[in-house]
Design a protein around this motif. Structure first.
Motif, mmCIF file in Angstrom:
data_model
loop_
_atom_site.group_PDB
_atom_site.id
_atom_site.type_symbol
_atom_site.label_atom_id
_atom_site.label_comp_id
_atom_site.label_asym_id
_atom_site.label_seq_id
_atom_site.Cartn_x
_atom_site.Cartn_y
_atom_site.Cartn_z
ATOM 1 N N TRP A 16 0.829 -1.204 0.000
ATOM 2 C CA TRP A 16 0.000 0.000 0.000
ATOM 3 C C TRP A 16 0.862 1.251 0.000
ATOM 4 N N SER A 17 0.258 2.300 -0.509
ATOM 5 C CA SER A 17 0.926 3.593 -0.540
ATOM 6 C C SER A 17 -0.116 4.676 -0.321
ATOM 7 N N SER A 18 0.279 5.747 0.353
ATOM 8 C CA SER A 18 -0.616 6.874 0.619
ATOM 9 C C SER A 18 -0.100 8.105 -0.124
ATOM 10 N N ILE A 19 -0.966 8.686 -0.948
ATOM 11 C CA ILE A 19 -0.599 9.828 -1.785
ATOM 12 C C ILE A 19 -1.475 11.028 -1.409
ATOM 13 N N SER A 20 -0.848 12.183 -1.176
ATOM 14 C CA SER A 20 -1.576 13.420 -0.873
ATOM 15 C C SER A 20 -1.540 14.336 -2.088
ATOM 16 N N SER A 21 -2.651 15.028 -2.318
ATOM 17 C CA SER A 21 -2.721 15.916 -3.475
ATOM 18 C C SER A 21 -3.705 17.052 -3.203
ATOM 19 N N ILE A 22 -3.425 18.223 -3.773
ATOM 20 C CA ILE A 22 -4.337 19.369 -3.722
ATOM 21 C C ILE A 22 -4.859 19.588 -5.139
ATOM 22 N N SER A 23 -6.173 19.436 -5.316
ATOM 23 C CA SER A 23 -6.771 19.512 -6.646
ATOM 24 C C SER A 23 -7.918 20.512 -6.649
ATOM 25 N N GLY A 24 -8.133 21.141 -7.817
ATOM 26 C CA GLY A 24 -9.214 22.103 -7.962
ATOM 27 C C GLY A 24 -10.493 21.455 -8.434
ATOM 28 N N ASN A 42 -1.440 12.027 -8.925
ATOM 29 C CA ASN A 42 -1.736 13.449 -9.053
ATOM 30 C C ASN A 42 -2.407 13.759 -10.387
ATOM 31 N N GLU A 43 -1.949 13.099 -11.435
ATOM 32 C CA GLU A 43 -2.536 13.309 -12.758
ATOM 33 C C GLU A 43 -4.007 12.905 -12.778
ATOM 34 N N VAL A 44 -4.297 11.715 -12.248
ATOM 35 C CA VAL A 44 -5.673 11.210 -12.258
ATOM 36 C C VAL A 44 -6.556 12.025 -11.323
ATOM 37 N N LEU A 45 -6.051 12.357 -10.141
ATOM 38 C CA LEU A 45 -6.851 13.125 -9.184
ATOM 39 C C LEU A 45 -7.263 14.474 -9.757
ATOM 40 N N LYS A 46 -6.332 15.180 -10.350
ATOM 41 C CA LYS A 46 -6.654 16.500 -10.891
ATOM 42 C C LYS A 46 -7.675 16.397 -12.019
ATOM 43 N N ALA A 47 -7.577 15.339 -12.828
ATOM 44 C CA ALA A 47 -8.513 15.170 -13.933
ATOM 45 C C ALA A 47 -9.918 14.817 -13.436
ATOM 46 N N VAL A 48 -10.008 13.933 -12.454
ATOM 47 C CA VAL A 48 -11.315 13.480 -11.968
ATOM 48 C C VAL A 48 -11.977 14.547 -11.088
#
Length: 276
Positions: A102-110, A153-159
């Motif tokens: 497992w891995s935990s990823i943090s992201s700030i998305s609009g 980050n790429e997928v989060l920002k797109a979704v």
């Protein structure tokens, strides 16, 4: 006969019996040789054991390995669980864990309505064991550190950009499923298998949080007002039905009086007097 000097005597007395000194010396030397041989044999066995370990490597359960040959490059074979032969110095095994990690990823998305969402994504992943050679050649053993943060980050920002902030709160499970589908497609390009993706944390700024709370309170008040209006409407309908019933009763009484004359009133008066 000349008396013997006890210091130079070739025998000693032990327990009333004479023991030859030469025999004792021979026993001592034999024991010394035995100990020396045993020590040397133990050292040789230890050195041999250490040397033999350099000719083998072990792959544990839930692992796979590829071997990098310093002369010929990366070998074609993928090694499974067990002990395998290698040439010391020349062969260097590279072990991969193929169990789910497992891995935990943090992201700030609009969001779609231009709000900033702080999201923490939990990813369950594992390498595709059939393509460990390609993974090692292109990404190395720390492939997950190179790939997962980037594609996440790429997928989060797109979704996230497809949803308003309030939709992220009310449709969280749907958003997670959409992120998972996108992650499966992107990770497949790097021979990484995604087993599960979930949003573990979702927060917004303080101003937006207070706005959301105010909106929810307003919606609750609106629902309460609708209930009160509906209740009053039902009461109004009940009063109308009651009034119509009383009017119908009065009409029927009037018709009865018109047909029976004063006799009906007299009968009712007598009945009332009798009851009282």
């Amino acid at each position: 006969p000349k008396p013997q000097n006890p210091v130079w005597s070739e025998s000693i007395t032990c327990g009333g019996e004479l023991i030859d000194k030469k025999c004792i010396f021979s026993i001592f030397m034999a024991a010394n040789k035995l100990l020396t041989w045993t020590f040397r044999a133990g050292v040789a066995a230890a050195i041999a054991g250490v040397g033999l370990t350099q000719f083998f490597f072990t792959v544990d359960a839930g692992e796979r390995a590829v071997v990098l040959n310093q002369l010929a490059g990366l070998k074609q074979k993928i090694y499974g669980e067990g002990m395998h032969f290698r040439v010391p110095v020349i062969d260097s095994p590279k072990v991969f864990e193929v169990r789910t990690n497992w891995s935990s990823i943090s992201s700030i998305s609009g969001t779609k309505d231009l709000q900033m969402a702080n999201i923490v994504l939990r990813i369950l992943y594992r390498p595709n064991a059939k393509f460990l050679r390609e993974i090692f050649l292109k990404l190395g053993q720390n492939y997950h550190e190179r790939v997962l943060p980037s594609i996440s980050n790429e997928v989060l920002k797109a979704v996230i950009a497809r949803y308003n902030a309030d939709q992220l709160l009310t449709q969280r499970e749907r958003v997670s499923l959409e992120i998972k589908k996108e992650m499966l497609i992107r990770a497949k390009d790097f021979n990484i298998i995604i087993d599960d993706v979930a949003i573990t944390e979702l927060t917004f700024g303080d101003v937006f949080t207070r706005a959301i709370e105010g909106k929810q309170i307003a919606q609750q008040n609106a629902e309460r007002a609708k209930y009160i209006v509906s209740k009053n409407e039902e009461l109004k309908k009940a009063n109308i039905i009651r009034a119509e019933g009383e009017a119908e009763a009065a009409r029927l009484v009037a018709e009865a009086v018109g047909k029976a004359g004063g006799g009906l009133i007299g009968i009712r008066t007598v009945s009332y007097t009798h009851l009282t």
